[in-house]
Design a protein around this motif. Structure first.
Motif, PDB file in Angstrom:
ATOM      1  N   ARG A  18       0.776  -1.273  -0.134  1.00 27.76           N
ATOM      2  CA  ARG A  18      -0.029   0.055  -0.014  1.00 27.76           C
ATOM      3  C   ARG A  18       0.934   1.226   0.126  1.00 27.76           C
ATOM      4  O   ARG A  18       0.672   2.111  -0.443  1.00 27.76           O
ATOM      5  N   GLU A  19       2.178   1.187   0.714  1.00 29.36           N
ATOM      6  CA  GLU A  19       2.995   2.375   0.531  1.00 29.36           C
ATOM      7  C   GLU A  19       3.477   2.563  -0.884  1.00 29.36           C
ATOM      8  O   GLU A  19       3.623   3.893  -1.262  1.00 29.36           O
ATOM      9  N   ARG A  20       3.776   1.275  -1.512  1.00 26.63           N
ATOM     10  CA  ARG A  20       4.286   1.628  -2.798  1.00 26.63           C
ATOM     11  C   ARG A  20       3.164   2.119  -3.686  1.00 26.63           C
ATOM     12  O   ARG A  20       3.301   3.040  -4.455  1.00 26.63           O
ATOM     13  N   GLU A  21       1.835   1.864  -3.383  1.00 30.14           N
ATOM     14  CA  GLU A  21       0.801   2.130  -4.013  1.00 30.14           C
ATOM     15  C   GLU A  21       0.545   3.711  -3.993  1.00 30.14           C
ATOM     16  O   GLU A  21       0.291   4.509  -4.965  1.00 30.14           O
ATOM     17  N   ALA A  22       0.798   4.305  -2.687  1.00 26.30           N
ATOM     18  CA  ALA A  22       0.486   5.593  -2.557  1.00 26.30           C
ATOM     19  C   ALA A  22       1.577   6.487  -3.074  1.00 26.30           C
ATOM     20  O   ALA A  22       1.309   7.746  -3.235  1.00 26.30           O
ATOM     21  N   HIS A  23       2.815   6.092  -3.364  1.00 27.48           N
ATOM     22  CA  HIS A  23       4.080   6.883  -3.771  1.00 27.48           C
ATOM     23  C   HIS A  23       4.082   6.770  -5.313  1.00 27.48           C
ATOM     24  O   HIS A  23       4.950   7.570  -5.799  1.00 27.48           O
ATOM     25  N   ALA A  24       3.474   6.035  -5.833  1.00 29.06           N
ATOM     26  CA  ALA A  24       3.767   5.841  -7.509  1.00 29.06           C
ATOM     27  C   ALA A  24       2.509   6.091  -8.286  1.00 29.06           C
ATOM     28  O   ALA A  24       1.596   5.322  -7.959  1.00 29.06           O
ATOM     29  N   CYS A  25       2.725   6.744  -9.394  1.00 29.61           N
ATOM     30  CA  CYS A  25       1.570   6.772 -10.300  1.00 29.61           C
ATOM     31  C   CYS A  25       1.654   5.393 -11.082  1.00 29.61           C
ATOM     32  O   CYS A  25       2.321   4.675 -10.940  1.00 29.61           O
ATOM     33  N   TYR A  26       0.400   5.256 -11.851  1.00 31.79           N
ATOM     34  CA  TYR A  26       0.298   4.017 -12.777  1.00 31.79           C
ATOM     35  C   TYR A  26       1.506   3.720 -13.783  1.00 31.79           C
ATOM     36  O   TYR A  26       2.208   3.003 -13.892  1.00 31.79           O
ATOM     37  N   PRO A  27       1.880   4.813 -14.525  1.00 33.63           N
ATOM     38  CA  PRO A  27       3.076   4.820 -15.584  1.00 33.63           C
ATOM     39  C   PRO A  27       4.193   4.810 -14.800  1.00 33.63           C
ATOM     40  O   PRO A  27       5.093   3.522 -15.378  1.00 33.63           O
ATOM     41  N   CYS A  35       8.846   7.822  -8.654  1.00 36.96           N
ATOM     42  CA  CYS A  35       7.706   8.520  -8.740  1.00 36.96           C
ATOM     43  C   CYS A  35       7.826   9.460  -7.463  1.00 36.96           C
ATOM     44  O   CYS A  35       7.965   9.174  -6.287  1.00 36.96           O
ATOM     45  N   ASP A  36       7.685  10.873  -7.628  1.00 39.73           N
ATOM     46  CA  ASP A  36       7.528  11.727  -6.468  1.00 39.73           C
ATOM     47  C   ASP A  36       6.132  11.934  -5.743  1.00 39.73           C
ATOM     48  O   ASP A  36       6.012  12.656  -5.100  1.00 39.73           O
ATOM     49  N   GLY A  37       5.273  11.299  -6.392  1.00 42.02           N
ATOM     50  CA  GLY A  37       3.957  11.252  -5.691  1.00 42.02           C
ATOM     51  C   GLY A  37       3.045  12.452  -5.939  1.00 42.02           C
ATOM     52  O   GLY A  37       1.764  12.661  -5.071  1.00 42.02           O
TER      53      GLY A  37
END
Length: 627
Positions: A18-27, A35-37
């Motif tokens: 979930r942390e990875r999901e929060a900090h990276a966009c789909y591309p 990704c800078d979020g």
């Protein structure tokens, strides 16, 4: 795996995913790049496809199943628990909006196991109950780099922090403890100073990730708000003090916008807004503080801070912080409502206090103040105004007396004070208590001439007189020890309103003790505000910045009234007849309330006080024309 269960390992892996999901966009996740979020992120901008930078992704069956298990673990008897799962501070979702148990959003989340998971998860967005802007839309900073560069222009310097936070911590905070966790804040302050010394906050072309997040920027806004309050209570000259406090407040508001405060509120943002509102009050801008407090309360309710049930799954230390913060909001709303006689908008029923809090006899200054503020809110509730005024006042007096007697010994009697801080807290509590008593007893002061009255009314008149005298005495003792009462709007308002009522109430205006107190209070204000001329105009470079125009008018009126009392040997009736109509022209042009249209004999002291302290700021009769 011998010492760790498989369930625990799965839980940790789930949180990491979930942390990875929060900090990276789909591309960026698809390409497995950094990704800078931020939306759009720098990587998508460099690759020239910012339009596909999105954080709303299809959820796998495995992740969906794990969220089903979380939803099913909540008690079926606590809909708020299930409806507020995403309210946890460590949750990666920043789109949570509190909604009550009976809302469609809560019902759908509660029945997540029976319907499509994605519908339950995105129901707030579907129903238009959720903000979607990742950045504050009403400013020019569009890219992460622009936002970082804008942040660097307002960040406090080391010298500013070391000089002005001390004044906030020692002078402002003890009498209005808005920071919900002062120890944690000071620890974070050390982290900020270390980062500043290491050079993390210097390069405008190199974004420091940990200080560029909404959470970090919100903390910077809170730090700047404390510096604004600290500058107001500092020992520098009046003109420079006012400019510095205003500058810190401006920078704090700018940081709030960079943190997207209106769309993504946080605990730090709520605290920053409360301190900024209190600073506005102390500058004499209480109407603006009232308006800002309304916005602050709504943002706090968006987070669910007004109810204990919405925080049931938060970590204990965060729940404690949320409870303290909502109590502070109650404190601010109660004070302004009592001063303005306006209805409150906060609720005290969402959080339950331990029985020991109501039974203990050793309450601190802050704890007694919280009790007084809760009583003050009950006084102002519209549903309580239908009760007979005398009955409501007597009941309120009993509650105030009981709350005051449950304080620590030094709060109850000054003879028990052994330190400077104890003396100051004792006097501050006396001023607040006396003000609450005078508000409760004002129905007994509505008649301008003595009339036959019931026993209850006699009690109220005696308590009213005692409270007005005690407020003035406490202020005189307080200002002899500290600058706090002269820099705090609530205390200035308390002593001026008390002294004005002593001056115009028929039971006190000819009393030698009351006249002596009036003169002493005027002497204090005159010495601190010596450059106000006889017409009430504030001259440049005077030490009157802490006084609003209304307070200056009140001071001039009071001083003129006492001069008339001393110059004439007429009876009290003749004094009153000559005083009221002749004072009012000093207020300047414009409406002055009901006083000039009424026989002075029929004007109550409360109405006369309102005509002085609450002179309309705008002429609303001119609304029809553009120019």
């Amino acid at each position: 795996m011998s010492a760790v269960s498989q369930d625990e390992a799965d839980r940790v892996l789930h949180l990491k995913s979930r942390e990875r999901e929060a900090h990276a966009c789909y591309p960026c996740r698809k390409r497995k790049v950094k990704c800078d979020g931020v939306q759009p992120c720098r990587t998508c901008q460099k690759r020239k496809h910012p339009e596909i930078c999105t954080y709303v992704l299809p959820h796998s069956r495995r992740r969906s199943a794990s969220r089903h298990s979380v939803a099913r673990s909540a008690s079926p008897r606590s809909p708020a628990v299930a409806s507020n799962q995403q309210a946890r501070p460590d949750d990666s979702s920043k789109n949570y909006v509190y909604s009550g148990d009976n809302s469609v959003a809560s019902i759908l989340r509660m029945r997540a196991s029976d319907i499509n998971e994605s519908v339950a998860r995105e129901v707030g967005s579907v129903l238009g109950l959720q903000n979607t802007f990742s950045n504050y839309t009403f400013m020019n900073s569009k890219t992460p780099l622009e936002r970082w560069q804008s942040l660097l222009t307002v960040m406090p310097q080391r010298s500013e922090v070391l000089k002005f936070f001390h004044f906030y911590r020692v002078t402002a905070y003890p009498f209005n403890p808005i920071l919900a966790d002062i120890d944690r804040f000071e620890s974070d302050l050390c982290t900020y100073l270390n980062a500043h010394a290491s050079g993390e906050l210097r390069d405008p072309e190199n974004i420091t990730d940990r200080w560029a997040t909404d959470k970090s920027i919100g903390h910077v806004s809170l730090l700047l708000a404390t510096l604004a309050a600290g500058a107001h209570y500092s020992d520098i000259g009046c003109s420079e003090r006012f400019e510095l406090s205003t500058d810190f407040a401006r920078r704090s508001f700018h940081a709030l916008r960079l943190a997207n405060f209106l769309f993504r509120p946080s605990l730090d943002i709520i605290q920053a807004l409360l301190i900024l509102g209190n600073t506005l009050q102390n500058m004499g801008q209480s109407d603006a503080a009232w308006a800002l407090l309304g916005t602050t309360i709504r943002l706090a309710q968006t987070m669910g801070l007004h109810t204990e049930r919405s925080t049931v799954h938060w970590p204990e230390h965060v729940r404690t912080k949320a409870r303290n913060l909502w109590s502070t909001i109650i404190w601010q709303d109660s004070l302004l409502c009592l001063c303005y006689d306006r209805p409150p908008i906060v609720s005290v029923t969402g959080w339950s206090f331990a029985n020991s809090f109501f039974e203990r006899q050793d309450l601190s200054f802050a704890e007694v103040m919280h009790l007084l503020c809760r009583i003050g809110l009950d006084i102002m509730r519209p549903e309580n105004l239908s009760t007979a005024e005398s009955d409501r006042a007597l009941e309120g007096l009993q509650r105030l007396d009981y709350a005051h007697q449950r304080g620590l010994p030094y709060l109850r009697s000054r003879e028990n004070c052994t330190t400077m801080q104890q003396h100051l807290e004792h006097l501050a509590l006396r001023m607040h208590t006396s003000f609450c008593i005078s508000v409760l007893c004002r129905p007994a002061m509505k008649q301008s001439t003595p009339q036959p009255f019931l026993h209850q009314t006699g009690i109220l008149r005696d308590r009213a007189k005692g409270s007005l005298i005690d407020a003035s005495k406490a202020f005189l003792d307080f200002q002899a020890l500290s600058t706090v009462p002269l820099r705090s709007w609530s205390m200035v308002h308390t002593v001026l309103s008390s002294t004005l009522l002593l001056c115009i109430w028929e039971e006190t205006r000819n009393d030698p003790e009351c006249c002596n107190l009036q003169q002493k209070v005027i002497d204090v204000f005159s010495s601190s505000n010596s450059r106000i001329n006889d017409d009430g105009a504030s001259l440049p470079e005077s030490d009157s910045q802490w006084l609003s125009d209304r307070h200056i008018r009140a001071l001039v009126t009071l001083r003129s009234a006492l001069e008339r009392e001393q110059e004439t040997s007429a009876t009290g009736t003749e004094n009153w007849t000559g005083m009221a109509p002749n004072m009012l022209p000093q207020f300047g042009p414009g409406p002055v309330g009901p006083v000039d249209m009424t026989n002075p004999f029929d004007v109550s002291p409360v109405t006369y006080l309102d005509s002085i302290m609450n002179l309309p700021m705008f002429d609303y009769t001119q609304e029809n024309g553009f120019l």
